[in-house]
Motif scaffolding. Structure first.
Motif, PDB file in Angstrom:
ATOM      1  N   ARG A 186      46.010  36.783  43.111  1.00  0.00           N
ATOM      2  CA  ARG A 186      44.667  37.011  43.789  1.00  0.00           C
ATOM      3  C   ARG A 186      43.401  37.178  43.085  1.00  0.00           C
ATOM      4  O   ARG A 186      42.312  36.400  43.241  1.00  0.00           O
ATOM      5  CB  ARG A 186      44.480  38.315  44.558  1.00  0.00           C
ATOM      6  CG  ARG A 186      45.602  38.526  45.849  1.00  0.00           C
ATOM      7  CD  ARG A 186      45.230  37.441  46.692  1.00  0.00           C
ATOM      8  NE  ARG A 186      44.030  38.037  47.431  1.00  0.00           N
ATOM      9  CZ  ARG A 186      42.718  37.469  47.632  1.00  0.00           C
ATOM     10  NH1 ARG A 186      42.794  36.415  46.707  1.00  0.00           N
ATOM     11  NH2 ARG A 186      41.968  37.981  47.980  1.00  0.00           N
ATOM     12  N   MET A 187      43.707  37.489  41.872  1.00  0.00           N
ATOM     13  CA  MET A 187      42.524  37.691  40.634  1.00  0.00           C
ATOM     14  C   MET A 187      42.155  36.093  40.131  1.00  0.00           C
ATOM     15  O   MET A 187      40.961  35.690  40.146  1.00  0.00           O
ATOM     16  CB  MET A 187      42.787  38.508  39.583  1.00  0.00           C
ATOM     17  CG  MET A 187      42.992  39.941  39.997  1.00  0.00           C
ATOM     18  SD  MET A 187      41.228  40.779  40.606  1.00  0.00           S
ATOM     19  CE  MET A 187      40.494  40.388  39.276  1.00  0.00           C
ATOM     20  N   GLU A 237      42.716  33.457  42.207  1.00  0.00           N
ATOM     21  CA  GLU A 237      42.039  32.704  43.101  1.00  0.00           C
ATOM     22  C   GLU A 237      40.587  33.264  43.399  1.00  0.00           C
ATOM     23  O   GLU A 237      39.730  32.239  43.492  1.00  0.00           O
ATOM     24  CB  GLU A 237      42.543  33.140  44.624  1.00  0.00           C
ATOM     25  CG  GLU A 237      44.048  32.584  44.545  1.00  0.00           C
ATOM     26  CD  GLU A 237      44.796  33.224  45.994  1.00  0.00           C
ATOM     27  OE1 GLU A 237      43.982  33.932  46.714  1.00  0.00           O
ATOM     28  OE2 GLU A 237      45.926  32.529  46.238  1.00  0.00           O
ATOM     29  N   ARG A 238      39.939  34.484  43.031  1.00  0.00           N
ATOM     30  CA  ARG A 238      38.891  34.724  42.977  1.00  0.00           C
ATOM     31  C   ARG A 238      38.119  34.230  42.029  1.00  0.00           C
ATOM     32  O   ARG A 238      36.781  33.858  42.014  1.00  0.00           O
ATOM     33  CB  ARG A 238      38.675  36.496  43.016  1.00  0.00           C
ATOM     34  CG  ARG A 238      39.194  37.083  44.166  1.00  0.00           C
ATOM     35  CD  ARG A 238      39.261  38.602  44.052  1.00  0.00           C
ATOM     36  NE  ARG A 238      39.860  39.258  45.093  1.00  0.00           N
ATOM     37  CZ  ARG A 238      40.826  40.100  45.053  1.00  0.00           C
ATOM     38  NH1 ARG A 238      41.608  40.237  43.972  1.00  0.00           N
ATOM     39  NH2 ARG A 238      41.410  40.647  46.207  1.00  0.00           N
ATOM     40  N   ALA A 297      37.334  30.695  42.880  1.00  0.00           N
ATOM     41  CA  ALA A 297      36.127  30.625  43.895  1.00  0.00           C
ATOM     42  C   ALA A 297      34.739  30.638  43.141  1.00  0.00           C
ATOM     43  O   ALA A 297      33.884  30.104  43.426  1.00  0.00           O
ATOM     44  CB  ALA A 297      36.401  31.752  44.875  1.00  0.00           C
ATOM     45  N   LEU A 317      32.057  34.627  47.039  1.00  0.00           N
ATOM     46  CA  LEU A 317      33.249  35.639  46.910  1.00  0.00           C
ATOM     47  C   LEU A 317      33.423  36.560  48.227  1.00  0.00           C
ATOM     48  O   LEU A 317      34.587  36.612  48.492  1.00  0.00           O
ATOM     49  CB  LEU A 317      32.806  36.619  45.875  1.00  0.00           C
ATOM     50  CG  LEU A 317      33.959  37.484  45.342  1.00  0.00           C
ATOM     51  CD1 LEU A 317      35.150  36.450  44.849  1.00  0.00           C
ATOM     52  CD2 LEU A 317      33.464  38.505  43.869  1.00  0.00           C
ATOM     53  N   HIS A 337      35.176  33.755  50.818  1.00  0.00           N
ATOM     54  CA  HIS A 337      36.521  33.625  50.334  1.00  0.00           C
ATOM     55  C   HIS A 337      37.405  34.709  50.365  1.00  0.00           C
ATOM     56  O   HIS A 337      38.764  34.590  51.029  1.00  0.00           O
ATOM     57  CB  HIS A 337      36.577  33.226  48.835  1.00  0.00           C
ATOM     58  CG  HIS A 337      37.947  32.850  48.010  1.00  0.00           C
ATOM     59  ND1 HIS A 337      38.625  34.063  47.588  1.00  0.00           N
ATOM     60  CD2 HIS A 337      38.710  31.858  47.949  1.00  0.00           C
ATOM     61  CE1 HIS A 337      40.002  33.437  47.056  1.00  0.00           C
ATOM     62  NE2 HIS A 337      39.669  32.154  47.234  1.00  0.00           N
ATOM     63  N   GLU A 338      37.075  36.002  50.272  1.00  0.00           N
ATOM     64  CA  GLU A 338      37.872  36.978  50.543  1.00  0.00           C
ATOM     65  C   GLU A 338      37.914  37.135  51.938  1.00  0.00           C
ATOM     66  O   GLU A 338      39.438  37.717  52.279  1.00  0.00           O
ATOM     67  CB  GLU A 338      37.110  38.464  50.062  1.00  0.00           C
ATOM     68  CG  GLU A 338      37.864  39.586  49.689  1.00  0.00           C
ATOM     69  CD  GLU A 338      38.903  39.261  48.472  1.00  0.00           C
ATOM     70  OE1 GLU A 338      40.057  40.041  48.619  1.00  0.00           O
ATOM     71  OE2 GLU A 338      38.638  38.317  47.566  1.00  0.00           O
ATOM     72  N   GLY A 348      40.950  44.573  48.446  1.00  0.00           N
ATOM     73  CA  GLY A 348      40.274  43.421  49.028  1.00  0.00           C
ATOM     74  C   GLY A 348      39.141  43.936  49.946  1.00  0.00           C
ATOM     75  O   GLY A 348      37.952  43.497  49.925  1.00  0.00           O
ATOM     76  N   LEU A 383      36.430  45.375  48.160  1.00  0.00           N
ATOM     77  CA  LEU A 383      35.497  44.261  47.673  1.00  0.00           C
ATOM     78  C   LEU A 383      34.410  43.515  48.581  1.00  0.00           C
ATOM     79  O   LEU A 383      33.537  43.354  48.397  1.00  0.00           O
ATOM     80  CB  LEU A 383      36.217  43.177  46.855  1.00  0.00           C
ATOM     81  CG  LEU A 383      35.671  42.075  46.148  1.00  0.00           C
ATOM     82  CD1 LEU A 383      34.673  42.394  45.260  1.00  0.00           C
ATOM     83  CD2 LEU A 383      36.556  41.022  45.669  1.00  0.00           C
TER      84      LEU A 383
END
Length: 357
Positions: free
Chosen positions: A200-201, A203-204, A207, A265, A268-269, A320, A323
């Protein structure tokens, strides 16, 4: 000419013209052909009669040579605005020194032109003394200076643009390297939970790298629709084909570079949260990503027709969701979660100055 004004021209009677001193023919020809206005006057008071003027000086003043030769120098200056007084000139020449200043030369058409002048003392073998004057059209010099300044500014701007492009390129490469390292570490993670966190990190970070890659070449603005469409395709690449569909209904909104990272961000999240958690156990469904201007604000919405918040029961203090809430506040937005029945809908309202016009 610039700064010119019509004034009366003071006239004086011609004096007998003295013979031009003999000089090397090549040098004399160069003086005559030079594009720099030049004038030679006898250092004989009271008026320093003109002994020679080249074509460039005639063009500057509009006078023909035979209208200048033998006349005292003051007739070529604006009355009452000498700029280089004869007293100062005589004193400098008597000491054998160069005199510099600015004068307002009287043109034949009654106009005046500002010129910088440098006067040097000249003494020939016969003992006759002369004053050799070289003129520079002030207006032309200012135009040249302005052109030089514009060229320097343009060069500085181009250099700055090159540096910004280089920094942008380095930032993009750095983020891509970080994402790759995270994915590599995830594959070697000791357990599934650790691997999921690292994925997941990655992917962030990916982005954020898209902001650098998709931003405009000059102003860095990001087209939100272009990003949303690309993001949707990348997120579906990790899902069983045909199980989930993602529709993108995003207006072509340009987001300033300073705000693009947080907004990307956030979007995307929200999208990842819907795709990963709304359809457990192979469930099929749809996700809608929308963004539009509404009532002077930017309205973002990510909705799904999945099992809903009550069924998934996500921890409110999870990374998530935390954030999402943090970034929404950073952008000055208002975040609202709704039960869509079926599914979940997240809506964020942002001021347009935070997301671009």
């Amino acid at each position: 000419m610039a700064g010119a004004a019509r004034r009366s021209i003071r006239t004086t009677e011609k004096r007998p013209r003295a013979a031009v001193p003999r000089a090397d023919e090549t040098f004399a020809a160069a003086i005559r052909a030079s594009g720099v206005p030049m004038l030679l006057a006898e250092a004989r008071p009271p008026g320093y009669p003109v002994a020679f003027a080249n074509e460039a000086f005639c063009r500057l003043t509009g006078h023909a040579a035979d209208e200048i030769l033998g006349r005292d120098c003051p007739f070529l200056q604006e009355a009452g605005n000498g700029g280089l007084p004869l007293a100062h000139l005589r004193a400098a020449l008597s000491r054998g020194e160069e005199a510099r200043g600015e004068v307002r030369l009287a043109r034949k058409d009654g106009m005046f032109v500002g010129a910088a002048v440098s006067v040097s003392p000249v003494r020939v073998a016969s003992g006759t003394r002369y004053a050799f004057a070289v003129f520079t059209d002030v207006a032309a010099r200012e135009d040249d200076d302005a052109a030089g300044s514009r060229a320097a500014l343009q060069a500085a701007l181009e250099h700055r643009t090159e540096l910004l492009h280089e920094l942008d390129h380095r930032a993009k490469n750095t983020l891509q390297v970080i994402a790759s390292l995270l994915m590599l570490r995830a594959r070697r993670g000791p357990d599934a939970a650790t691997r999921a966190i690292l994925d997941r990190m990655a992917e962030r970070v990916g982005a954020l790298a898209a902001v650098q890659r998709l931003g405009g070449p000059d102003d860095g603005c990001l087209d939100l629709r272009v990003f949303a469409e690309e993001m949707a395709g990348e997120l579906l690449a990790g899902v069983e084909p045909g199980r989930i569909t993602v529709s993108v209904e995003v207006e072509p909104i340009l987001v300033p570079a300073a705000k693009a990272g947080p907004l990307v961000l956030l979007l995307h999240e929200l999208a990842v949260n819907a795709i990963r958690h709304a359809f457990p156990d192979g469930r099929r469904g749809n996700v809608r990503i929308a963004a539009a201007r509404a009532d002077g604000r930017l309205a973002l919405e990510v909705a799904d027709d999945g099992v809903g918040l009550q069924a998934t029961n996500p921890p409110r203090d999870g990374f998530g969701l935390s954030l999402i809430a943090m970034v929404a506040r950073q952008l000055g937005g208002v975040l609202v979660w709704d039960e869509a029945r079926p599914g979940t809908r997240a809506q964020v309202s942002l001021p347009l100055d935070a997301a671009g016009a």
